[in-house]
Design an enzyme around this catalytic site. Sequence first.
Site, PDB file in Angstrom:
ATOM      1  NE  ARG A 268      41.021  55.919  22.113  1.00 32.68           N
ATOM      2  CZ  ARG A 268      41.649  55.674  21.295  1.00 32.68           C
ATOM      3  NH1 ARG A 268      42.957  55.168  21.657  1.00 32.68           N
ATOM      4  NH2 ARG A 268      41.313  55.396  20.236  1.00 32.68           N
TER       5      ARG A 268
ATOM      6  CG  ASP B  65      47.740  40.326  46.992  1.00 30.21           C
ATOM      7  OD1 ASP B  65      47.966  40.692  45.777  1.00 30.21           O
ATOM      8  OD2 ASP B  65      47.416  39.035  46.987  1.00 30.21           O
TER       9      ASP B  65
ATOM     10  CG  MET C  90      47.756  41.109  39.669  1.00 34.70           C
ATOM     11  SD  MET C  90      49.227  40.169  40.045  1.00 34.70           S
ATOM     12  CE  MET C  90      49.045  38.882  38.838  1.00 34.70           C
ATOM     13  N   GLY C  91      45.864  42.107  43.041  1.00 35.69           N
ATOM     14  CA  GLY C  91      45.698  42.553  44.527  1.00 35.69           C
ATOM     15  C   GLY C  91      44.692  41.124  45.091  1.00 35.69           C
ATOM     16  NE  ARG C  92      45.412  35.564  46.226  1.00 40.66           N
ATOM     17  CZ  ARG C  92      45.587  34.412  45.491  1.00 40.66           C
ATOM     18  NH1 ARG C  92      44.721  33.717  45.261  1.00 40.66           N
ATOM     19  NH2 ARG C  92      46.737  33.930  45.401  1.00 40.66           N
TER      20      ARG C  92
ATOM     21  CD  GLU D 131      43.742  39.380  40.816  1.00 39.38           C
ATOM     22  OE1 GLU D 131      44.449  39.885  41.651  1.00 39.38           O
ATOM     23  OE2 GLU D 131      43.909  38.421  40.220  1.00 39.38           O
TER      24      GLU D 131
ATOM     25  CE  LYS E 276      38.520  65.001  35.804  1.00 47.01           C
ATOM     26  NZ  LYS E 276      38.895  64.126  36.799  1.00 47.01           N
TER      27      LYS E 276
ATOM     28  NE  ARG F 289      40.889  51.981  22.470  1.00 43.32           N
ATOM     29  CZ  ARG F 289      40.112  52.175  21.686  1.00 43.32           C
ATOM     30  NH1 ARG F 289      38.621  52.032  22.188  1.00 43.32           N
ATOM     31  NH2 ARG F 289      40.312  52.631  20.486  1.00 43.32           N
TER      32      ARG F 289
ATOM     33  N   GLY G  62      52.881  35.303  51.829  1.00 46.99           N
ATOM     34  CA  GLY G  62      51.608  35.910  51.972  1.00 46.99           C
ATOM     35  C   GLY G  62      50.680  35.027  53.036  1.00 46.99           C
TER      36      GLY G  62
HETATM   37  O1  F6P Z   1      48.957  37.199  45.816  1.00 45.48           O
HETATM   38  C1  F6P Z   1      49.802  37.590  44.670  1.00 45.48           C
HETATM   39  C2  F6P Z   1      49.064  37.625  43.578  1.00 45.48           C
HETATM   40  O2  F6P Z   1      49.802  38.342  42.548  1.00 45.48           O
HETATM   41  C3  F6P Z   1      47.456  38.267  43.488  1.00 45.48           C
HETATM   42  O3  F6P Z   1      47.662  39.600  43.420  1.00 45.48           O
HETATM   43  C4  F6P Z   1      47.235  37.596  42.340  1.00 45.48           C
HETATM   44  O4  F6P Z   1      45.548  37.412  42.249  1.00 45.48           O
HETATM   45  C5  F6P Z   1      47.524  36.234  42.212  1.00 45.48           C
HETATM   46  O5  F6P Z   1      48.852  36.447  43.128  1.00 45.48           O
HETATM   47  C6  F6P Z   1      48.076  35.615  40.842  1.00 45.48           C
HETATM   48  O6  F6P Z   1      48.472  34.333  41.019  1.00 45.48           O
HETATM   49  P1  F6P Z   1      49.201  33.569  39.904  1.00 45.48           P
HETATM   50  O7  F6P Z   1      50.557  33.994  39.572  1.00 45.48           O
HETATM   51  O8  F6P Z   1      49.283  32.116  40.561  1.00 45.48           O
HETATM   52  O9  F6P Z   1      48.537  33.754  38.707  1.00 45.48           O
END
Ligand code: F6P
Length: 361
Positions: free
Chosen positions: A173, A138, A180-182, A237, A228, A264, A112
């Site tokens: 619910r 990401d 994830m995705g930073r 994230e 709904k 939840r 990346g």
């Molecule tokens: O860049 C990929 C990624 O999975 C991100 O989505 C996430 O923020 C980060 O890496 C998590 O990193 P680690 O595995 O070091 O916790």
Amino acid sequence: MKKLAVLTSGGDSPGMNAALRAITKLAASKGLQVFGALEGYEGLMDGTFRELTKVLADGSVTVDVEVDAAGGQGGTIIGSARSLRFREAEGRAQANMQMVKHGLEGLIVIGGNGSLTGAHVFSGESGLPVIGIPGSIDNDIGCTALALGVDTALNTIVQACDHISDTARAHRRAFVVEVMGRDCGYLAMASAIALAADAVLIREQGKSEEQLIADLSSVIRNGYARGKRRILVIKAEGVQVPCTRLVRLTEEAMRADMPSVEIRATVLGHVVRGGNPSYQDRAIAGRLGFAAVGSLLRGHSDAMVAWLPPVQGGMPTEDSSVQLFSLDRVLQETAAVIDGSSPVTKRRLALMEKASGVLAL
Ligand code: F6P
């Protein structure tokens, strides 16, 4: 060129092994040996390599059977790491020395943003040919429509949220699911559309905690008012408020008019990063892997092969969906994707804005 090095770096992503297989097959077909640096740049600096090819008795080169078999597996068989040492000039000089010592004449880096930045700096300093392949779930890498692993990650999110939707509907619910995705909201946005989620919360919207709570409350209220049984909100994230906090504060905010509201929180975390690569990730990995070796053999360097359905702009390769961009341009575009100034991010946000009223129905 007789010997190539390849490494996988940063967060692993499904499709990395398929790319290793493709690189090794094409290189072998040209009589080249391929060596995988173990644990990313760490192995390059330490000179720890695993040969991915095999030289037969007659001198011809073929693919190691384990490399061939790994194409359908997630993770990366040569290991990955985020190397701090390689950020220092001393570490990069050591890597250069190891490449020369082992007779490695070119390098392919699969990874990346951070990994491609390392590739760019290393190619400038060492003068060695280096080609990048985008690999990160990401989807925050510039100049490519998709990076390796994005499609598989989306399939995993969709499947997980289908499971959550079953139990959500059974209990009527609301769920907030974090993906994830930073810093990039792509996985959240793309999966929200595919799942017809009620809303998506991404860092790029720039909402405060109060706004997030207000929005979430209103989406949940409206959803129940429409009858709904499942209310699904996908949170990226990159939104700094932790999922559990957001859910707790929203329940508190809704307590007065909806005392029995139950929300939840589920954080999918690393589940999203593993798993066997999808058809699309394997196909893209194969085509980018081939193009990376081809680009090296044609004398290109300091560039990345990108997956783009045929458009104008890049330098064409022999594959109409693969284009070559200088790493400099890729890294500039990546920064713009993350800071929101890229037209790509603006387009994604505008699309999400249009969809938001519809998704909540
Ligand atoms: O860049 C990929 C990624 O999975 C991100 O989505 C996430 O923020 C980060 O890496 C998590 O990193 P680690 O595995 O070091 O916790």
